[in-house]
Design a protein around this motif. Structure first.
Motif, PDB file in Angstrom:
ATOM      1  N   ASN A  18      -3.852  25.303 -11.147  1.00 50.62           N
ATOM      2  CA  ASN A  18      -2.884  25.833 -10.185  1.00 50.62           C
ATOM      3  C   ASN A  18      -3.232  25.445  -8.754  1.00 50.62           C
ATOM      4  OD1 ASN A  18      -1.324  27.020 -12.136  1.00 50.62           O
ATOM      5  ND2 ASN A  18      -2.317  29.013 -12.006  1.00 50.62           N
ATOM      6  N   SER A  56      -7.267  27.406 -15.657  1.00 47.14           N
ATOM      7  CA  SER A  56      -5.892  27.569 -15.164  1.00 47.14           C
ATOM      8  C   SER A  56      -5.877  27.668 -13.645  1.00 47.14           C
ATOM      9  CB  SER A  56      -5.263  28.831 -15.770  1.00 47.14           C
ATOM     10  OG  SER A  56      -5.118  28.700 -17.162  1.00 47.14           O
ATOM     11  N   ARG A  90       1.850  25.156 -15.738  1.00 49.06           N
ATOM     12  CA  ARG A  90       2.970  25.555 -16.586  1.00 49.06           C
ATOM     13  C   ARG A  90       3.864  26.518 -15.816  1.00 49.06           C
ATOM     14  NH1 ARG A  90       1.901  24.467 -22.034  1.00 49.06           N
ATOM     15  NH2 ARG A  90      -0.280  23.907 -22.464  1.00 49.06           N
ATOM     16  N   ARG A  91       5.101  26.582 -16.255  1.00 49.76           N
ATOM     17  CA  ARG A  91       5.976  27.624 -15.713  1.00 49.76           C
ATOM     18  C   ARG A  91       5.438  28.976 -16.177  1.00 49.76           C
ATOM     19  NH1 ARG A  91      12.179  25.367 -16.652  1.00 49.76           N
ATOM     20  NH2 ARG A  91      11.999  23.554 -15.264  1.00 49.76           N
ATOM     21  N   GLY A  92       5.290  29.867 -15.258  1.00 53.41           N
ATOM     22  CA  GLY A  92       4.679  31.153 -15.586  1.00 53.41           C
ATOM     23  C   GLY A  92       3.233  31.197 -15.117  1.00 53.41           C
ATOM     24  N   GLY A 152      -0.442  33.293 -16.168  1.00 52.79           N
ATOM     25  CA  GLY A 152      -0.006  34.292 -17.146  1.00 52.79           C
ATOM     26  C   GLY A 152       0.351  33.661 -18.476  1.00 52.79           C
ATOM     27  N   MET A 153       1.064  32.540 -18.434  1.00 47.49           N
ATOM     28  CA  MET A 153       1.449  31.850 -19.667  1.00 47.49           C
ATOM     29  C   MET A 153       0.219  31.300 -20.378  1.00 47.49           C
ATOM     30  SD  MET A 153       3.745  30.982 -21.783  1.00 47.49           S
ATOM     31  CE  MET A 153       5.229  31.380 -20.840  1.00 47.49           C
ATOM     32  N   ASN A 154      -0.698  30.689 -19.603  1.00 54.89           N
ATOM     33  CA  ASN A 154      -1.921  30.162 -20.210  1.00 54.89           C
ATOM     34  C   ASN A 154      -2.764  31.262 -20.842  1.00 54.89           C
ATOM     35  OD1 ASN A 154      -1.380  27.496 -19.563  1.00 54.89           O
ATOM     36  ND2 ASN A 154      -2.508  27.554 -17.629  1.00 54.89           N
ATOM     37  N   SER A 205      -5.035  24.784 -20.890  1.00 55.72           N
ATOM     38  CA  SER A 205      -4.905  25.309 -19.532  1.00 55.72           C
ATOM     39  C   SER A 205      -5.087  24.281 -18.425  1.00 55.72           C
ATOM     40  CB  SER A 205      -5.928  26.430 -19.325  1.00 55.72           C
ATOM     41  OG  SER A 205      -7.248  25.950 -19.525  1.00 55.72           O
ATOM     42  N   ALA A 211      -1.660  34.124 -21.997  1.00 56.75           N
ATOM     43  CA  ALA A 211      -0.954  34.605 -23.192  1.00 56.75           C
ATOM     44  C   ALA A 211      -1.231  33.700 -24.384  1.00 56.75           C
ATOM     45  CB  ALA A 211       0.548  34.691 -22.920  1.00 56.75           C
ATOM     46  N   ILE A 212      -1.147  32.377 -24.142  1.00 56.91           N
ATOM     47  CA  ILE A 212      -1.450  31.415 -25.208  1.00 56.91           C
ATOM     48  C   ILE A 212      -2.910  31.540 -25.631  1.00 56.91           C
ATOM     49  CG2 ILE A 212      -1.617  28.963 -25.779  1.00 56.91           C
ATOM     50  CD1 ILE A 212       0.692  28.478 -23.817  1.00 56.91           C
TER      51      ILE A 212
END
Length: 362
Positions: free
Chosen positions: A83, A79, A302-304, A307-309, A298, A311-312
């Motif tokens: 990013n 991720s 992604r939006r977020g 943190g979103m990656n 990842s 969480a998934i």
């Protein structure tokens, strides 16, 4: 031949996974100490035994949860690559997504080999140390629970001999209402009975009390009696009532030999032993599956953000461990074949990995 990019990703893969293990191991130890310190103090456990226990606990703990640590670590650094637009730069240079995956597969191979070899020889030793301490000092009636069901034990110890004891005490090495039947060509050859049978560690034999041997003759039986008699048999104490976690403490060769012996004896715990055996092979394979899923999830922004990656990733990793444990228990307690139950989570998540990888390539 590894390129600079391959070495860079592989180094990040292994380094992040190692750091994740080093970070979570102390947390696991602290949580375990906080839960069990009262019992340790009440039982006056020596400090050296506690230190040895936490050495085994660390290996046992990391082995059980390594899929989660691996998955989170791959999600984390991939991720970060996404990013920082490093993945976009790599793919824009003409490298395909499949080629981009190569250092990840190499990293998964290294982890899998280490986990496989540890499962064959290192984990059994740590499992024995961990479980012995837990049943001896941390559980009420732990020694009885450790021995499992030690009443009405009936076992076939080889092709000809069958033994039975009404009850068995592991501490005193004494069994009660003992009988041994020898069959030859499906006909009873002789039967030995005793009110008690005692193991003698120094002499490596057994003492039978109220000994009786009845040899079946063509016309008349021959009966031999003695108040006490010492004899040697081909079975050992473990054959009477093996500890409940015996399979976890055996190396690969010993485990295979133990399972073969228990199959001949018609043991009711064969499914439990087979689950332990098959997991030695299925758990390392999960490193490849989880790595592919983690990269596929990842590798895009992604939006977020991370943190979103994460969480998934955490949701998928815990789902994998949950299904792995559930199907392992089902194999032990139901009629589901152990091989199917152990490998089913890998098959299901393997299909998910292929699907996510195809979407990531697009």
């Amino acid at each position: 031949m590894l390129t600079i990019i391959d070495k860079y990703i592989l180094k990040r893969y292994l380094a992040t996974f190692s750091v994740m293990l080093l970070l979570f191991a102390p947390i696991g130890i602290i949580i375990d100490i906080s839960e069990k310190i009262n019992k340790m103090l009440a039982n006056q456990v020596p400090f050296l035994k506690i230190a040895i226990y936490y050495y085994h606990f660390t290996i046992y703990f990391m082995n059980n949860l390594f899929p989660i640590f691996l998955f989170i670590s791959v999600i984390w650094f991939t991720s970060k690559l996404a990013n920082d637009t490093e993945i976009i730069a790599i793919l824009s240079s003409g490298i395909s997504f499949t080629r981009f995956m190569r250092p990840y597969i190499i990293g998964a191979s290294i982890v899998s080999i280490i986990v496989l070899l540890m499962g064959f020889w290192v984990i059994p030793v740590s499992s024995e140390g961990y479980n012995n301490f837990r049943y001896t000092y941390l559980r009420n009636d732990g020694k009885q629970l450790m021995q499992g069901d030690n009443t009405d034990v009936y076992r076939q110890i080889n092709d000809h001999d069958f033994i039975y004891v009404n009850s068995f005490n592991n501490d005193s090495k004494m069994a009660y209402n003992f009988s041994l039947e020898r069959f030859k060509k499906e006909k009873l050859e002789y039967k030995i009975t005793a009110s008690r049978i005692q193991w003698n560690p120094k002499e490596k034999n057994y003492t039978l009390f109220d000994y009786t041997k009845r040899t079946v003759g063509p016309q008349n039986d021959v009966i031999e009696k003695a108040p006490e008699k010492k004899m040697k048999f081909s079975f050992d104490l473990q054959d009477l009532a093996p500890v409940v976690y015996i399979a976890e403490t055996l190396s690969l060769g010993d485990l295979n030999a133990f399972i073969d012996k228990e199959k001949k004896r018609g043991s009711s715990n064969i499914s439990v032993y087979l689950v332990v055996l098959y997991k030695k092979y299925s758990v390392p394979v999960s490193a490849f599956i989880l790595t592919i899923i983690a990269v596929s999830v990842s590798s895009m922004k992604r939006r977020g953000g991370m943190g979103m990656n994460l969480a998934i990733g955490i949701a998928v990793a815990f789902s994998f461990v949950f299904f792995d444990k559930i199907f392992g228990v089902l194999a032990e307690k139901s009629s589901i074949p152990p091989l199917v139950a152990v490998w089913l989570p890998n098959i299901v998540f393997g299909i998910l990995a292929v699907y996510l990888l195809r979407n990531a390539k697009r």
